[in-house]
Design a protein around this motif. Structure first.
Motif, PDB file in Angstrom:
ATOM      1  N   HIS A   1      -8.339  11.496   0.013  1.00 39.47           N
ATOM      2  CA  HIS A   1      -7.795  10.899   0.942  1.00 39.47           C
ATOM      3  C   HIS A   1      -8.675   9.880   1.688  1.00 39.47           C
ATOM      4  O   HIS A   1      -8.359   8.770   1.949  1.00 39.47           O
ATOM      5  CB  HIS A   1      -7.399  11.946   1.959  1.00 39.47           C
ATOM      6  N   ARG A   2      -9.955  10.179   1.557  1.00 31.00           N
ATOM      7  CA  ARG A   2     -11.126   9.306   2.264  1.00 31.00           C
ATOM      8  C   ARG A   2     -11.212   7.929   1.033  1.00 31.00           C
ATOM      9  O   ARG A   2     -11.285   6.968   1.523  1.00 31.00           O
ATOM     10  CB  ARG A   2     -12.408  10.069   2.045  1.00 31.00           C
TER      11      ARG A   2
ATOM     12  N   ASP B   1       0.705  -1.280   0.095  1.00 32.76           N
ATOM     13  CA  ASP B   1       0.125   0.018   0.291  1.00 32.76           C
ATOM     14  C   ASP B   1       0.700   1.137  -0.013  1.00 32.76           C
ATOM     15  O   ASP B   1       0.481   2.573  -0.312  1.00 32.76           O
ATOM     16  CB  ASP B   1      -1.008   0.011   1.190  1.00 32.76           C
ATOM     17  N   GLU B   2       2.035   1.181   0.572  1.00 37.56           N
ATOM     18  CA  GLU B   2       2.736   2.330   0.640  1.00 37.56           C
ATOM     19  C   GLU B   2       3.441   2.738  -0.743  1.00 37.56           C
ATOM     20  O   GLU B   2       3.894   3.788  -1.082  1.00 37.56           O
ATOM     21  CB  GLU B   2       4.082   2.364   1.730  1.00 37.56           C
TER      22      GLU B   2
ATOM     23  N   GLN C   1     -12.158  11.628   6.677  1.00 37.70           N
ATOM     24  CA  GLN C   1     -11.123  11.219   6.080  1.00 37.70           C
ATOM     25  C   GLN C   1     -11.092   9.485   6.473  1.00 37.70           C
ATOM     26  O   GLN C   1     -10.355   8.894   5.593  1.00 37.70           O
ATOM     27  CB  GLN C   1     -10.114  11.947   5.777  1.00 37.70           C
TER      28      GLN C   1
ATOM     29  N   SER D   1       1.711   9.417   2.395  1.00 33.55           N
ATOM     30  CA  SER D   1       1.080  10.886   2.425  1.00 33.55           C
ATOM     31  C   SER D   1       2.128  11.821   2.554  1.00 33.55           C
ATOM     32  O   SER D   1       3.233  11.337   2.393  1.00 33.55           O
ATOM     33  CB  SER D   1      -0.069  10.863   3.690  1.00 33.55           C
TER      34      SER D   1
ATOM     35  N   GLY E   1      -5.127   2.601   2.021  1.00 29.55           N
ATOM     36  CA  GLY E   1      -4.112   3.457   2.602  1.00 29.55           C
ATOM     37  C   GLY E   1      -2.954   3.988   1.487  1.00 29.55           C
ATOM     38  O   GLY E   1      -3.155   3.547   0.263  1.00 29.55           O
ATOM     39  N   TYR E   2      -2.215   5.098   1.818  1.00 33.11           N
ATOM     40  CA  TYR E   2      -1.235   5.740   0.791  1.00 33.11           C
ATOM     41  C   TYR E   2      -0.206   6.497   1.729  1.00 33.11           C
ATOM     42  O   TYR E   2      -0.473   6.773   2.773  1.00 33.11           O
ATOM     43  CB  TYR E   2      -2.331   6.704   0.059  1.00 33.11           C
TER      44      TYR E   2
ATOM     45  N   ARG F   1      -8.814   6.653   9.281  1.00 31.54           N
ATOM     46  CA  ARG F   1      -7.319   6.543   9.588  1.00 31.54           C
ATOM     47  C   ARG F   1      -6.712   5.953   8.635  1.00 31.54           C
ATOM     48  O   ARG F   1      -6.846   5.246   8.025  1.00 31.54           O
ATOM     49  CB  ARG F   1      -7.355   6.254  10.786  1.00 31.54           C
ATOM     50  N   ASN F   2      -5.526   6.528   8.096  1.00 32.69           N
ATOM     51  CA  ASN F   2      -4.763   6.008   7.087  1.00 32.69           C
ATOM     52  C   ASN F   2      -3.985   4.850   7.700  1.00 32.69           C
ATOM     53  O   ASN F   2      -2.995   5.217   8.450  1.00 32.69           O
ATOM     54  CB  ASN F   2      -3.852   7.087   6.388  1.00 32.69           C
TER      55      ASN F   2
ATOM     56  N   LEU G   1      -8.665   7.060  -0.775  1.00 36.45           N
ATOM     57  CA  LEU G   1      -7.378   6.089  -0.655  1.00 36.45           C
ATOM     58  C   LEU G   1      -7.443   5.412   0.660  1.00 36.45           C
ATOM     59  O   LEU G   1      -6.691   4.393   0.630  1.00 36.45           O
ATOM     60  CB  LEU G   1      -6.361   6.884  -0.963  1.00 36.45           C
ATOM     61  N   VAL G   2      -7.855   5.942   1.767  1.00 39.94           N
ATOM     62  CA  VAL G   2      -7.910   5.194   3.152  1.00 39.94           C
ATOM     63  C   VAL G   2      -8.689   3.899   2.853  1.00 39.94           C
ATOM     64  O   VAL G   2      -8.685   2.901   3.148  1.00 39.94           O
ATOM     65  CB  VAL G   2      -8.524   6.164   3.959  1.00 39.94           C
TER      66      VAL G   2
END
Ligand SMILES: Nc1nc2c(c(=O)[nH]1)N[C@H]1C(S)=C(S)[C@@H](COP(=O)(O)OP(=O)(O)OC[C@H]3O[C@@H](n4cnc5c(=O)[nH]c(N)nc54)[C@H](O)[C@@H]3O)O[C@H]1N2
Ligand SMILES: Nc1nc2c(c(=O)[nH]1)N[C@H]1C(S)=C(S)[C@@H](COP(=O)(O)OP(=O)(O)OC[C@H]3O[C@@H](n4cnc5c(=O)[nH]c(N)nc54)[C@H](O)[C@@H]3O)O[C@H]1N2
Ligand SMILES: [Mo]
Length: 769
Positions: free
Chosen positions: A128-129, A104-105, A379, A139, A136-137, A381-382, A131-132
């Protein structure tokens, strides 16, 4: 035929758009807001401009070869139209592939940028919402705006990085109690034309004028005279760029020499003054930071420095800094020096005096303090913890696996394979665009949402066109603007074009998390939900808002502010034990043991002067052929947004960005107003149109940011930029290892006439396959 006026809000004001038979026909600023008028020009025309993207596109090479790093030539290939379902499938499949193969990173979703106003449709919140929800991503942290201040000030005065937004004195306090404002970088009204999230009516000019009318003495310390409005009758101290720290240290030196520092405040409310004093006097390093020393560095006469130092201890004085000053190499230092100097004057902790940061940098700052408590899109939590300091984007993409220092931490760059951007434009905002272009070719896939063929859309693999903010219903609450304003859809988007939200819903459906993303609501359902939440919060503070439908027909409402104590330095002065700051000592840290322990030579434990790599005092600049380039915010637009609109074009000359040049410098290099010149250095070259003035320090030139990147050979690093984008010239070095922030203002260039230069093509539709 039906004609109707619909009110909407943008980052740069509230406007009435006349709509006939469902089509926007004209835009008008509100009668009580003449300052909005120049920004209204042609706003509605942007909706149907030929640059509008109405179908998804994929870069020809990516479509043919798939995600292959070696084949990347972003910006240099035709864009091919595809069906909506195909585009969504491609994005969903790429997200799945990259997450499966690389984790995911490997998805970079920092997506920095201002987007458009609106609590629900705000593109950063949406992406952001999304991708979470998708896993995740990686950031990004901090901002281009205040990247150095955000990291250094918490060590010095505590609070969050944004604390000064609320701890600044207001213009009203300055008018009532202030006597002297020494404004490093001024407080340019052009910047108060905009406000993140919107504003109801431009009031900064009258608030500044009230200070002048009350007899406040304004001094503008800046290479550019008009950084304070001429109406304020300010004295102009034309300083060399990047040398404010030296001047402040010399003011401190003079105050110490006269023994006039505020010993009581320094002893009770600060720590570390002794180390700073020893540095300023030269006791610790053998070099007194005297006014004569600072004159050699800054070009400000020693007598002027002495006079201002003496005035600052005799009167209620505000040491005020623009944000621009910290967007430079060692940008942490002027802020630290400013707080240290203000703590010596006797005005710190008294109303209308002390230290201020970014007054009028955006409209609300200096007018209001505190949040209005409006609801926003959650959004989530990532789950991915990797992040970069925002301005390290090129290094992130070029050097996967490399390690950097940041605010006492060690960070390792992940191996990014997919970049997803909505609501920002790195080909506007980042420095050294030729380096960015090389970095940008590293990831396997770049997905972009935008509404026009902006520079970032031209450098994408998959472009999802989206509705503009004028084509959506939403709520606006500006940053430090006390209004809740309806944003009414002015017309429908072009057939088939989704909002960011709808596009993310379509992709979330393919990825199997649509229910978690939309929670069963459509856009109107969400806006109603956010309105109801906001109304409930506001009701607790005594204002009853009408129903949503009534609200959307209304002109908006003034909100009661949340009751908070913003006069933190006054409380500190009253009783530092009862009202400590959130620094380790509870006091203002003129010396910080924490920062000293990080061991960064270029950012030691107290404010210091250090030479930047590029400035007018550098050996190379001594031959007289180099100019210091400042790239400030544009007065006729917000960054790169709507660069093709009437409002923005009105500020250009012959379709190019102006470069402001001192009349004597212009004569020396043989150019006149309107001439086309070439600006260049080892990093890049661009064209611009000469605009001469006697209101700029010789040796300094100023070009606004935001003219669309316009390479003569699209897709090739080292192209000549034809319209005038200063970021082909700026350098990509961090402020320091502490903040790793942008240093756009540290930049030398050469300039020569460029007769017969090719026309700008920035606003022509790019090649399509
Ligand atoms: N040389 C130099 N460079 C600078 C600076 C400087 O002083 N000097 N200043 C820096 C600063 S302080 C900042 S904040 C940055 C600003 O940099 P950005 O915030 O990245 O700049 P914008 O032009 O506002 O980019 C917004 C993009 O989002 C698109 N957009 C608008 N609304 C929406 C929407 O609803 N949905 C989607 N999908 N897209 C939308 C616009 O068309 C535009 O392409 O620039 C930085 N760059
Ligand atoms: N119209 C309009 N307003 C805007 C924006 C926009 O795009 N358009 N962008 C908004 C954003 S995102 C931000 S962050 C703020 C930025 O707010 P600022 O950072 O304050 O804005 P700038 O216009 O970059 O810089 C202000 C002035 O600082 C001076 N200056 C630059 N370097 C130095 C220096 O080394 N020393 C001294 N003494 N002065 C210096 C320049 O002459 C410049 O005109 O503006 C906001 N306001
Ligand atoms: Mo900014």
């Amino acid at each position: 035929m039906s004609t109707e006026v619909r009110r909407t809000t943008t980052h740069w004001g509230t406007f009435d758009v006349t709509v006939r038979d469902g089509r926007a026909e004209s835009t008008a600023a509100l009668r009580d807001d003449p300052f909005a008028a120049p920004l209204a020009i042609g706003l509605h025309e942007t909706l149907t401009h030929p640059l509008r993207i109405t179908r998804p596109h994929v870069r020809a090479g990516w479509l043919e070869h798939g995600p292959r790093r070696a084949r990347n030539r972003r910006g240099g290939e035709p864009m091919v139209e595809v069906e909506w379902d195909r585009a969504y499938d491609l994005v969903a499949d790429e997200l799945a592939r990259v997450r499966r193969d690389h984790g995911d990173e490997a998805v970079f979703g920092g997506s920095y940028g201002w987007s458009s106003a609106g609590r629900f449709h705000h593109a950063q919140s949406q992406i952001h919402r999304f991708l979470v929800g998708d896993g995740g991503y990686t950031s990004s942290r901090n901002s281009y705006s205040v990247g150095a201040q955000e990291v250094v000030l918490p060590h010095i005065i505590g609070g969050s990085g944004m604390a000064m937004f609320d701890w600044n004195p207001t213009w009203q306090q300055i008018a009532e109690h202030g006597e002297l404002v020494i404004a490093f970088g001024g407080s340019p009204l052009k910047n108060a034309r905009v406000n993140q999230g919107g504003l109801r009516r431009h009031r900064a000019a009258e608030a500044q004028q009230a200070c002048a009318d009350a007899g406040v003495r304004f001094v503008v310390v800046s290479p550019l005279r008009d950084d304070l409005a001429p109406e304020l009758d300010a004295e102009w101290v034309p300083i060399r760029p990047g040398t404010d720290t030296a001047m402040m240290l010399a003011m401190a030196h003079h105050i110490v020499r006269l023994g006039l520092e505020d010993r009581d405040f320094l002893a009770r409310c600060c720590v570390g003054f002794e180390q700073f004093r020893a540095y300023v006097t030269g006791e610790s390093d053998g070099l007194p930071k005297s006014p004569e020393w600072a004159e050699r560095i800054s070009g400000v006469p020693a007598a002027v420095i002495r006079e201002l130092a003496e005035a600052s201890v005799r009167q209620r004085t505000l040491i005020s800094l623009t944000w621009s000053i910290q967007r430079a190499q060692h940008g942490e230092q002027p802020y630290w020096a400013g707080v240290s100097l203000a703590s010596m004057t006797g005005s710190m902790g008294h109303p209308g005096g002390g230290f201020a940061a970014g007054l009028a940098a955006t409209h609300g700052i200096g007018l209001h303090r505190g949040s209005m408590g409006a609801a926003s899109l959650p959004q989530g939590r990532n789950p991915v913890r990797t992040f970069i300091p925002v301005a390290r984007i090129s290094d992130l993409l070029l050097e996967p696996g490399a390690t950097i220092d940041y605010d006492g931490q060690r960070l390792t760059y992940p191996d990014v394979r997919l970049v997803y951007w909505a609501g920002g434009n790195p080909f506007h905002h980042h420095q050294d665009l030729n380096k960015l272009l090389r970095a940008w070719n590293m990831p396997e896939t770049v997905v972009v949402h935008d509404s026009w063929w902006t520079p970032i859309a031209r450098h994408a693999d998959i472009v999802i066109p989206v509705a503009t903010s004028l084509e959506r219903d939403d709520l606006a609450v500006g940053n430090r603007d006390n209004h809740l304003l309806p944003m009414r859809r002015v017309q429908d988007p072009p057939t088939g074009v989704p909002t960011d939200f709808e596009a993310f819903c379509a992709i979330a459906r393919r990825r199997g998390f649509e229910a978690g993303f939309d929670e069963g609501l459509d856009a109107e359902g969400w806006v109603r939900r956010l309105y109801a939440e906001t109304a409930a919060r506001v009701a607790e503070r005594g204002l009853d808002l009408p129903s949503y439908d009534e609200f959307m027909r209304s002109e908006g409402f003034e909100l009661p502010p949340i009751d908070q104590d913003h006069d933190v330095f006054q409380r500190l002065r009253e009783d530092p034990d009862r009202h400590p700051l959130s620094t380790p000592s509870g006091r203002i840290e003129i010396h910080s043991d924490t920062v000293a322990a990080f061991g960064y030579d270029e950012c030691p434990g107290h404010a210091v002067w250090q030479e930047p790599v590029e400035w007018l005092g550098a050996p190379v600049a001594g031959d007289g052929t180099w100019f210091h380039l400042l790239s400030h915010q544009p007065r006729g637009r917000l960054h790169s947004q709507l660069d093709f609109s009437g409002a923005s074009l009105a500020t250009k000359t012959g379709g190019r960005e102006p470069v402001m040049l001192n009349v004597d410098d212009a004569a020396r290099i043989g150019v006149e107003d309107g001439d086309v010149v070439r600006l260049w250095n080892g990093r890049g070259a661009c064209l611009a149109a000469v605009r001469t003035t006697d209101g700029i320090r010789t040796g300094v030139v100023v070009m606004a940011t935001g003219g669309w990147y316009d390479p003569d050979r699209p897709g090739e690093a080292g192209s000549l930029d034809l319209q005038g984008n200063p970021n082909v010239l700026t350098l990509d070095v961090p402020t320091s290892r502490l903040a790793q922030a942008t240093s756009a203002q540290t930049c030398l260039v050469r300039i020569a006439p460029a007769p017969g230069a090719p026309e700008s093509r920035a606003h022509q539709v790019p090649a399509r396959g």
